[in-house]
Design an enzyme around this catalytic site. Structure first.
Site, PDB file in Angstrom:
ATOM      1  N   CYS A 132       6.127   6.687   3.956  1.00  0.00           N
ATOM      2  CA  CYS A 132       4.940   5.881   3.674  1.00  0.00           C
ATOM      3  C   CYS A 132       4.118   6.378   2.487  1.00  0.00           C
ATOM      4  O   CYS A 132       3.137   5.750   2.104  1.00  0.00           O
ATOM      5  CB  CYS A 132       4.065   5.758   4.914  1.00  0.00           C
ATOM      6  SG  CYS A 132       4.870   4.812   6.221  1.00  0.00           S
TER       7      CYS A 132
ATOM      8  N   HIS B  87       4.969   0.418  -0.440  1.00  0.00           N
ATOM      9  CA  HIS B  87       5.707  -0.452   0.473  1.00  0.00           C
ATOM     10  C   HIS B  87       4.766  -1.546   0.967  1.00  0.00           C
ATOM     11  O   HIS B  87       3.569  -1.517   0.685  1.00  0.00           O
ATOM     12  CB  HIS B  87       6.289   0.337   1.655  1.00  0.00           C
ATOM     13  CG  HIS B  87       5.271   0.979   2.534  1.00  0.00           C
ATOM     14  ND1 HIS B  87       4.590   2.123   2.171  1.00  0.00           N
ATOM     15  CD2 HIS B  87       4.800   0.635   3.752  1.00  0.00           C
ATOM     16  CE1 HIS B  87       3.753   2.461   3.138  1.00  0.00           C
ATOM     17  NE2 HIS B  87       3.854   1.563   4.117  1.00  0.00           N
TER      18      HIS B  87
ATOM     19  N   HIS C 215      -1.575 -10.736  -0.251  1.00  0.00           N
ATOM     20  CA  HIS C 215      -0.814 -10.525  -1.490  1.00  0.00           C
ATOM     21  C   HIS C 215      -1.580  -9.673  -2.499  1.00  0.00           C
ATOM     22  O   HIS C 215      -1.622  -9.956  -3.685  1.00  0.00           O
ATOM     23  CB  HIS C 215      -0.367 -11.863  -2.099  1.00  0.00           C
ATOM     24  CG  HIS C 215       0.787 -12.441  -1.353  1.00  0.00           C
ATOM     25  ND1 HIS C 215       0.633 -13.095  -0.152  1.00  0.00           N
ATOM     26  CD2 HIS C 215       2.111 -12.428  -1.607  1.00  0.00           C
ATOM     27  CE1 HIS C 215       1.813 -13.471   0.290  1.00  0.00           C
ATOM     28  NE2 HIS C 215       2.730 -13.074  -0.573  1.00  0.00           N
TER      29      HIS C 215
ATOM     30  N   GLU D 133       0.835  -3.232  11.913  1.00  0.00           N
ATOM     31  CA  GLU D 133       1.557  -3.093  10.650  1.00  0.00           C
ATOM     32  C   GLU D 133       3.025  -3.479  10.817  1.00  0.00           C
ATOM     33  O   GLU D 133       3.705  -3.743   9.838  1.00  0.00           O
ATOM     34  CB  GLU D 133       1.398  -1.708  10.053  1.00  0.00           C
ATOM     35  CG  GLU D 133       2.048  -0.593  10.814  1.00  0.00           C
ATOM     36  CD  GLU D 133       1.919   0.741  10.101  1.00  0.00           C
ATOM     37  OE1 GLU D 133       0.936   0.982   9.376  1.00  0.00           O
ATOM     38  OE2 GLU D 133       2.830   1.552  10.265  1.00  0.00           O
TER      39      GLU D 133
ATOM     40  N   HIS E 170       3.629  -4.638   4.101  1.00  0.00           N
ATOM     41  CA  HIS E 170       3.601  -5.052   5.502  1.00  0.00           C
ATOM     42  C   HIS E 170       3.137  -6.497   5.581  1.00  0.00           C
ATOM     43  O   HIS E 170       2.390  -6.964   4.719  1.00  0.00           O
ATOM     44  CB  HIS E 170       2.585  -4.241   6.322  1.00  0.00           C
ATOM     45  CG  HIS E 170       2.897  -2.798   6.441  1.00  0.00           C
ATOM     46  ND1 HIS E 170       3.873  -2.306   7.282  1.00  0.00           N
ATOM     47  CD2 HIS E 170       2.344  -1.719   5.833  1.00  0.00           C
ATOM     48  CE1 HIS E 170       3.898  -0.993   7.195  1.00  0.00           C
ATOM     49  NE2 HIS E 170       2.984  -0.603   6.311  1.00  0.00           N
TER      50      HIS E 170
ATOM     51  N   HIS F  35       0.853  -1.189   0.000  1.00  0.00           N
ATOM     52  CA  HIS F  35       0.000   0.000   0.000  1.00  0.00           C
ATOM     53  C   HIS F  35       0.888   1.238   0.000  1.00  0.00           C
ATOM     54  O   HIS F  35       2.118   1.153   0.049  1.00  0.00           O
ATOM     55  CB  HIS F  35      -0.966  -0.001   1.196  1.00  0.00           C
ATOM     56  CG  HIS F  35      -0.351   0.421   2.497  1.00  0.00           C
ATOM     57  ND1 HIS F  35      -0.991   1.227   3.402  1.00  0.00           N
ATOM     58  CD2 HIS F  35       0.852   0.142   3.069  1.00  0.00           C
ATOM     59  CE1 HIS F  35      -0.229   1.425   4.467  1.00  0.00           C
ATOM     60  NE2 HIS F  35       0.890   0.777   4.293  1.00  0.00           N
TER      61      HIS F  35
END
Length: 141
Positions: free
Chosen positions: A23, A27, A71, A129, A29, A14
């Protein structure tokens, strides 16, 4: 009051729109989700007698909701140009378009709503996260 919890996780990518920092870039998580359900009394009959809910069913529902995001590229609706969305989908990427900024707080609220819609008496959802950073959503009862 009785409360059960179960954990599951999903990996996704996201970015945060209108954010000024690392952010704002794409990237990923490994989100760890802990869902809590609660009841004032235990079930009095049937398969769930003496339980808030059967753990097998509870775990399955949480796992299915997490797997639906696993994913996937979580995208805030309207944050990417339609041509970009089309190009990503054309390349075979899995996108999940969501009507909110894809923060931990909003994901916790979203998952709580999804679990409630499936009949679970949700008392709280935590969405980590990172191992050290967690947001919680507690629905009004």
């Amino acid at each position: 009051m009785y409360e059960l919890s179960t954990e599951y996780w999903f990996d996704s990518a996201h970015f945060l729109t209108d954010y000024h920092g690392k952010c704002e870039n794409l990237h990923g998580h490994q989100w760890r989700v802990t869902a809590y359900i609660a009841a004032d009394q235990l079930e009095e009959g049937g398969t769930d007698k003496g339980m808030v809910r059967d753990f097998v069913a509870f775990k399955r529902i949480v796992r299915e909701e997490c797997d639906a995001l696993d994913h996937s590229f979580l995208v805030e609706e309207g944050s990417l140009a339609p041509a970009t969305i089309a190009a990503l989908e054309g390349e075979g990427f899995t996108l999940t378009i969501l009507p909110f900024r894809t923060t931990s707080e909003n994901l916790a609220r979203y998952l709580a709503g999804r679990l409630e819609a499936r009949g679970l008496p949700v008392s709280r959802v935590d969405c980590n996260e990172t191992p050290n950073n967690r947001a919680s959503y507690i629905p009004e009862r």
